[in-house]
Design a protein around this motif. Structure first.
Motif, PDB file in Angstrom:
ATOM      1  N   SER A 148      -0.510  -6.363   9.549  1.00 35.63           N
ATOM      2  CA  SER A 148      -0.701  -7.289  10.668  1.00 35.63           C
ATOM      3  C   SER A 148      -0.038  -6.779  11.941  1.00 35.63           C
ATOM      4  CB  SER A 148      -0.148  -8.672  10.307  1.00 35.63           C
ATOM      5  OG  SER A 148       1.245  -8.600  10.024  1.00 35.63           O
ATOM      6  N   THR A 149       1.109  -6.124  11.811  1.00 32.88           N
ATOM      7  CA  THR A 149       1.793  -5.588  12.991  1.00 32.88           C
ATOM      8  C   THR A 149       1.094  -4.336  13.507  1.00 32.88           C
ATOM      9  OG1 THR A 149       3.908  -6.426  12.153  1.00 32.88           O
ATOM     10  CG2 THR A 149       3.996  -4.772  13.912  1.00 32.88           C
ATOM     11  N   GLY A 150       0.666  -3.495  12.609  1.00 30.47           N
ATOM     12  CA  GLY A 150       0.003  -2.259  13.013  1.00 30.47           C
ATOM     13  C   GLY A 150      -1.414  -2.469  13.479  1.00 30.47           C
ATOM     14  N   GLY A 151      -2.064  -3.519  12.991  1.00 32.02           N
ATOM     15  CA  GLY A 151      -3.436  -3.798  13.392  1.00 32.02           C
ATOM     16  C   GLY A 151      -4.384  -2.685  12.969  1.00 32.02           C
ATOM     17  N   ASN A 152      -5.333  -2.393  13.828  1.00 33.81           N
ATOM     18  CA  ASN A 152      -6.333  -1.368  13.504  1.00 33.81           C
ATOM     19  C   ASN A 152      -5.764   0.039  13.473  1.00 33.81           C
ATOM     20  OD1 ASN A 152      -8.346  -3.305  13.298  1.00 33.81           O
ATOM     21  ND2 ASN A 152      -8.979  -3.101  15.447  1.00 33.81           N
ATOM     22  N   ALA A 153      -4.537   0.198  13.967  1.00 29.69           N
ATOM     23  CA  ALA A 153      -3.896   1.522  13.930  1.00 29.69           C
ATOM     24  C   ALA A 153      -3.287   1.819  12.573  1.00 29.69           C
ATOM     25  CB  ALA A 153      -2.812   1.603  15.007  1.00 29.69           C
ATOM     26  N   THR A 154      -3.262   0.819  11.678  1.00 31.92           N
ATOM     27  CA  THR A 154      -2.593   0.974  10.385  1.00 31.92           C
ATOM     28  C   THR A 154      -3.408   1.820   9.418  1.00 31.92           C
ATOM     29  OG1 THR A 154      -1.654  -1.234  10.653  1.00 31.92           O
ATOM     30  CG2 THR A 154      -1.544  -0.248   8.457  1.00 31.92           C
ATOM     31  N   ARG A 155      -2.718   2.715   8.728  1.00 34.78           N
ATOM     32  CA  ARG A 155      -3.302   3.495   7.638  1.00 34.78           C
ATOM     33  C   ARG A 155      -2.339   3.381   6.443  1.00 34.78           C
ATOM     34  NH1 ARG A 155      -6.222   3.070  11.226  1.00 34.78           N
ATOM     35  NH2 ARG A 155      -7.439   4.643  12.372  1.00 34.78           N
ATOM     36  N   ILE A 156      -2.779   2.700   5.387  1.00 36.13           N
ATOM     37  CA  ILE A 156      -1.987   2.646   4.151  1.00 36.13           C
ATOM     38  C   ILE A 156      -2.411   3.841   3.309  1.00 36.13           C
ATOM     39  CG2 ILE A 156      -1.367   1.349   2.096  1.00 36.13           C
ATOM     40  CD1 ILE A 156      -0.370   0.038   4.595  1.00 36.13           C
ATOM     41  N   ASN A 157      -1.557   4.843   3.245  1.00 40.26           N
ATOM     42  CA  ASN A 157      -1.908   6.095   2.562  1.00 40.26           C
ATOM     43  C   ASN A 157      -1.731   6.016   1.054  1.00 40.26           C
ATOM     44  OD1 ASN A 157      -2.347   7.339   5.145  1.00 40.26           O
ATOM     45  ND2 ASN A 157      -0.124   7.505   5.346  1.00 40.26           N
ATOM     46  N   SER A 158      -0.661   5.355   0.617  1.00 39.96           N
ATOM     47  CA  SER A 158      -0.424   5.243  -0.825  1.00 39.96           C
ATOM     48  C   SER A 158       0.565   4.127  -1.105  1.00 39.96           C
ATOM     49  CB  SER A 158       0.117   6.559  -1.400  1.00 39.96           C
ATOM     50  OG  SER A 158       1.404   6.842  -0.885  1.00 39.96           O
ATOM     51  N   ILE A 159       0.440   3.567  -2.305  1.00 37.99           N
ATOM     52  CA  ILE A 159       1.371   2.566  -2.820  1.00 37.99           C
ATOM     53  C   ILE A 159       1.650   2.938  -4.267  1.00 37.99           C
ATOM     54  CG2 ILE A 159       1.754   0.129  -3.350  1.00 37.99           C
ATOM     55  CD1 ILE A 159      -0.250  -0.578  -1.182  1.00 37.99           C
ATOM     56  N   ALA A 160       2.921   3.020  -4.655  1.00 39.54           N
ATOM     57  CA  ALA A 160       3.240   3.452  -6.029  1.00 39.54           C
ATOM     58  C   ALA A 160       4.473   2.728  -6.556  1.00 39.54           C
ATOM     59  CB  ALA A 160       3.462   4.956  -6.074  1.00 39.54           C
ATOM     60  N   TYR A 161       4.367   2.278  -7.800  1.00 41.49           N
ATOM     61  CA  TYR A 161       5.508   1.676  -8.491  1.00 41.49           C
ATOM     62  C   TYR A 161       6.335   2.756  -9.189  1.00 41.49           C
ATOM     63  CZ  TYR A 161       3.919  -3.193  -8.020  1.00 41.49           C
ATOM     64  OH  TYR A 161       3.560  -4.422  -7.543  1.00 41.49           O
ATOM     65  N   SER A 162       7.626   2.483  -9.336  1.00 41.32           N
ATOM     66  CA  SER A 162       8.505   3.404 -10.063  1.00 41.32           C
ATOM     67  C   SER A 162       9.700   2.624 -10.601  1.00 41.32           C
ATOM     68  CB  SER A 162       8.989   4.546  -9.153  1.00 41.32           C
ATOM     69  OG  SER A 162       9.732   4.032  -8.068  1.00 41.32           O
ATOM     70  N   ILE A 163      10.462   3.293 -11.476  1.00 42.93           N
ATOM     71  CA  ILE A 163      11.694   2.718 -12.022  1.00 42.93           C
ATOM     72  C   ILE A 163      12.858   3.447 -11.366  1.00 42.93           C
ATOM     73  CG2 ILE A 163      13.067   2.330 -14.099  1.00 42.93           C
ATOM     74  CD1 ILE A 163      10.446   2.358 -15.679  1.00 42.93           C
TER      75      ILE A 163
END
Length: 244
Positions: A148-163
């Protein structure tokens, strides 16, 4: 009947030294030589590979996000990108994300060429951060804030879970791998009519599994559904035992 080399040695020794009373010495020398030959033989061994796995619930989520702008010149593109990323960072801090868990990983500026491929038509600026979320209850809100803050400039490249701390899981997986190897070796020893002796060598492979990737959100019309699932920690160990 052929005479062995050792027997010939004893006979020659007896003939040469009988008068001096050294017959017993010649026999003892031959016996010692035979004993050394036997003790130098390779010990009987069994080599086995054991495997062990344990699962744990991830407790950390890492988001790699970029702000990207296209500008008519390098300065405009970079300024817009930096300002938008700074707004995202400030929002993350206000949300409770520690600054030490926000790390810039890239700041790129690339010229964009026109249709003729020779003249520069614009500049593309990108600023990328890694955000480590330790309170998974905030994960959805954190991703929502970035978008929402980045708007159209936002690029989510990756999301990863870890321990974050998998040391106990590693110890458990290693112990299971060794016990698996020991059970296999004991069975082979029993099948061959021998007993399991001392451990000669141990080597291992493995460790924590890779982070669990999560599909990046396409839109923020609703909260991002996130499930940590399970992460596997596995070890493979090769052990050599002596058989007695």
């Amino acid at each position: 009947m052929p005479i062995s080399a050792c027997a010939k040695t004893v006979r020659n020794t007896l003939i040469a030294l009988a008068a001096a009373g050294f017959a017993a010495a010649g026999v003892s020398a031959c016996d010692a030589q035979q004993g050394l030959s036997a003790s130098g033989a390779d010990a009987r061994q069994v080599t086995v590979v054991g495997a062990g796995q344990v699962q744990g619930t991830p407790d950390t989520l890492t988001v790699n996000a970029s702000m990207e702008f296209l500008g008519p010149d390098a300065t405009a593109a970079m300024n817009q990108t930096n300002e938008r990323q700074q707004s995202v960072i400030d929002g993350l801090v206000d949300l409770g994300i520690d600054r030490k868990d926000i790390a810039t990983t890239a700041a790129d500026l690339q010229p964009q060429y026109g249709s003729d491929g020779t003249a520069i038509s614009a500049y593309r600026a990108t600023n990328t951060v890694n955000v480590t979320i330790r309170d998974l209850a905030k994960a959805s809100d954190t991703i929502g804030l970035i978008v929402s803050t980045g708007g159209n400039a936002t690029r989510i490249n990756s999301i990863a879970y870890s321990i974050e701390d998998d040391s106990e899981l590693v110890r458990d997986a290693r112990a299971r791998a060794f016990e698996d190897a020991k059970d296999r070796a004991a069975q082979y020893a029993e099948l061959s009519g021998l007993s399991l002796g001392k451990v000669i060598s141990i080597s291992e492979e493995g460790g924590a599994g890779p982070p669990i990737p999560v599909q990046a959100p396409r839109a923020m019309e609703a909260a991002v559904p996130l499930e940590p699932g399970q992460q596997t920690v596995g070890f493979s160990v090769t052990v050599v035992w002596e058989l007695t």
